[in-house]
Structures are given as C-alpha cells and as structure tokens.
Design a protein around this motif. Sequence first.
Motif, PDB file in Angstrom:
ATOM      1  N   THR A   1       0.831  -1.195   0.000  1.00 45.60           N
ATOM      2  CA  THR A   1       0.000   0.000   0.000  1.00 45.60           C
ATOM      3  C   THR A   1       0.868   1.249   0.000  1.00 45.60           C
ATOM      4  O   THR A   1       2.053   1.203   0.367  1.00 45.60           O
TER       5      THR A   1
ATOM      6  N   TYR B   1      -2.393   7.696  -1.112  1.00 46.29           N
ATOM      7  CA  TYR B   1      -2.941   7.976  -2.445  1.00 46.29           C
ATOM      8  C   TYR B   1      -2.217   9.125  -3.146  1.00 46.29           C
ATOM      9  O   TYR B   1      -2.151   9.171  -4.368  1.00 46.29           O
TER      10      TYR B   1
ATOM     11  N   ARG C   1       3.946   5.140  -5.552  1.00 46.94           N
ATOM     12  CA  ARG C   1       3.085   4.463  -6.525  1.00 46.94           C
ATOM     13  C   ARG C   1       3.899   4.015  -7.740  1.00 46.94           C
ATOM     14  O   ARG C   1       3.745   2.884  -8.218  1.00 46.94           O
TER      15      ARG C   1
ATOM     16  N   LEU D   1      -3.069  -2.142  -9.302  1.00 51.18           N
ATOM     17  CA  LEU D   1      -3.943  -1.446  -8.361  1.00 51.18           C
ATOM     18  C   LEU D   1      -5.236  -2.237  -8.175  1.00 51.18           C
ATOM     19  O   LEU D   1      -5.910  -2.576  -9.141  1.00 51.18           O
TER      20      LEU D   1
ATOM     21  N   ASP E   1      -7.555  -1.208  -5.350  1.00 49.54           N
ATOM     22  CA  ASP E   1      -8.539  -0.196  -4.969  1.00 49.54           C
ATOM     23  C   ASP E   1      -7.901   0.866  -4.086  1.00 49.54           C
ATOM     24  O   ASP E   1      -6.722   0.792  -3.752  1.00 49.54           O
ATOM     25  N   ARG E   2      -8.715   1.831  -3.725  1.00 50.40           N
ATOM     26  CA  ARG E   2      -8.339   2.856  -2.748  1.00 50.40           C
ATOM     27  C   ARG E   2      -9.246   2.680  -1.542  1.00 50.40           C
ATOM     28  O   ARG E   2     -10.466   2.577  -1.683  1.00 50.40           O
ATOM     29  N   ARG E   3      -8.622   2.638  -0.366  1.00 51.70           N
ATOM     30  CA  ARG E   3      -9.373   2.547   0.884  1.00 51.70           C
ATOM     31  C   ARG E   3      -8.900   3.689   1.770  1.00 51.70           C
ATOM     32  O   ARG E   3      -7.762   3.687   2.242  1.00 51.70           O
TER      33      ARG E   3
ATOM     34  N   LYS F   1      -5.316   5.279   1.402  1.00 46.62           N
ATOM     35  CA  LYS F   1      -4.362   4.279   0.919  1.00 46.62           C
ATOM     36  C   LYS F   1      -4.791   3.684  -0.418  1.00 46.62           C
ATOM     37  O   LYS F   1      -5.955   3.367  -0.630  1.00 46.62           O
ATOM     38  N   LEU F   2      -3.799   3.530  -1.305  1.00 41.94           N
ATOM     39  CA  LEU F   2      -3.966   2.742  -2.520  1.00 41.94           C
ATOM     40  C   LEU F   2      -3.422   1.353  -2.215  1.00 41.94           C
ATOM     41  O   LEU F   2      -2.379   1.212  -1.566  1.00 41.94           O
ATOM     42  N   ARG F   3      -4.113   0.318  -2.694  1.00 38.10           N
ATOM     43  CA  ARG F   3      -3.722  -1.071  -2.432  1.00 38.10           C
ATOM     44  C   ARG F   3      -3.362  -1.750  -3.754  1.00 38.10           C
ATOM     45  O   ARG F   3      -4.159  -1.769  -4.678  1.00 38.10           O
ATOM     46  N   PHE F   4      -2.153  -2.294  -3.800  1.00 33.19           N
ATOM     47  CA  PHE F   4      -1.634  -2.958  -4.998  1.00 33.19           C
ATOM     48  C   PHE F   4      -1.268  -4.394  -4.677  1.00 33.19           C
ATOM     49  O   PHE F   4      -0.765  -4.689  -3.592  1.00 33.19           O
TER      50      PHE F   4
END
Length: 185
Positions: free
Chosen positions: A146, A149, A155, A165, A167-169, A172-175
Amino acid sequence: MPELRAPTVSVRASFLAAMAEFVAEGRGEPDDHSMVGKEISWLHDNGWSDPGAFDLFVRRLRDQALPDAQRPPDHVPATTLWWMDGSDYLGRIAIRHRLTPALREYYGHIGYDIRPTARRRGHATAMLAAALPIAGRLGVAPALITCQYDNLGSRVVIERNGGVLEDRRGDKLRFWVPTVNGAAG
C-alpha cells in the motif's frame, strides 16, 4: 552496488545519520506510527548514542523474523532488511510473513523507506525488486503493498515492480505485486 542485507551493527553511524535525516523532515513525532517513526522513538527512548542499545535494536529487528519471537499481539513475524551500499545505510524494507485483518486493509505485506538524501536515485525501485523474491520464498505470493494515495513516488515504485492497483481505501492505494513467476493477485 547497493544490496539487501540483514540489519547489522557495523553501519551504526550511517544508520543513525539516516534517522537524523528522517527526524529533520518531521518523522518520529508521537503521532508517527510508521515503522521509521517507531524505530526513531525506540532509539530515542533507549539512547541514540549507546552502542549497547543499538546492538539490542539490531538483535530485536532480526529476531522479529522468528515465528516464536516476542511481539505485540497485533504484530506478525516480519523480515527486515537494510538497503546498503558498502557501509552506507540507504533504507530499509520489512516483509510481513502474513496478514492480519488490519494489515490486509491498510498496511500490506511490505513497507519500505529510503533515507531522504538517497531518494530519487532509483533505490526504492531496486530495493523492492530485490525483496520480492525473498517475499516469495517466505510464502508471500502475491504481496499486498500500500501507499498514500498522494505519494506518486511510491506508486511509481510499486507499479515499476509489477504492482496492479486493486482499490483505494481511505487515504491508501492497495496494490498486488507478483513475488514468484510474475503472478499477481
């Protein structure tokens, strides 16, 4: 050429200089719950200048990879490696061996930091690339990584290492990043 190595007392001076750089940019404050923030707090509380305290710090970091090591209830085994060029400490990466619900939601398998004076030279990208096969050997396949964002640099590091990628929570962006044979989740 930089390489990943187990934490060692032999780079104490360079490590402490790096921590001072992080402090200068505002890390290590009481509300900094990042790995670097916690390391700065521990070192501050136990004596920056005490070689014995640094030796204990290094042993504790190395021991965290052991399944039966003492750790807080919400922590999992984690392998910490330092990115070093000779005796120069450039950064660190931590590979969590498994995920708790909180790690799955917000933090992921891998966290990393590059010291401020070593940034924008490709170290983070190379360090993550070197760590991914190690994560795979630890049974992490694929790795959840993560980043904030708005952290474009991180990133790019993740995407250059094959991150997809999910999603975004919150902030945080989650990869998902492949660790073995190019397989991402």
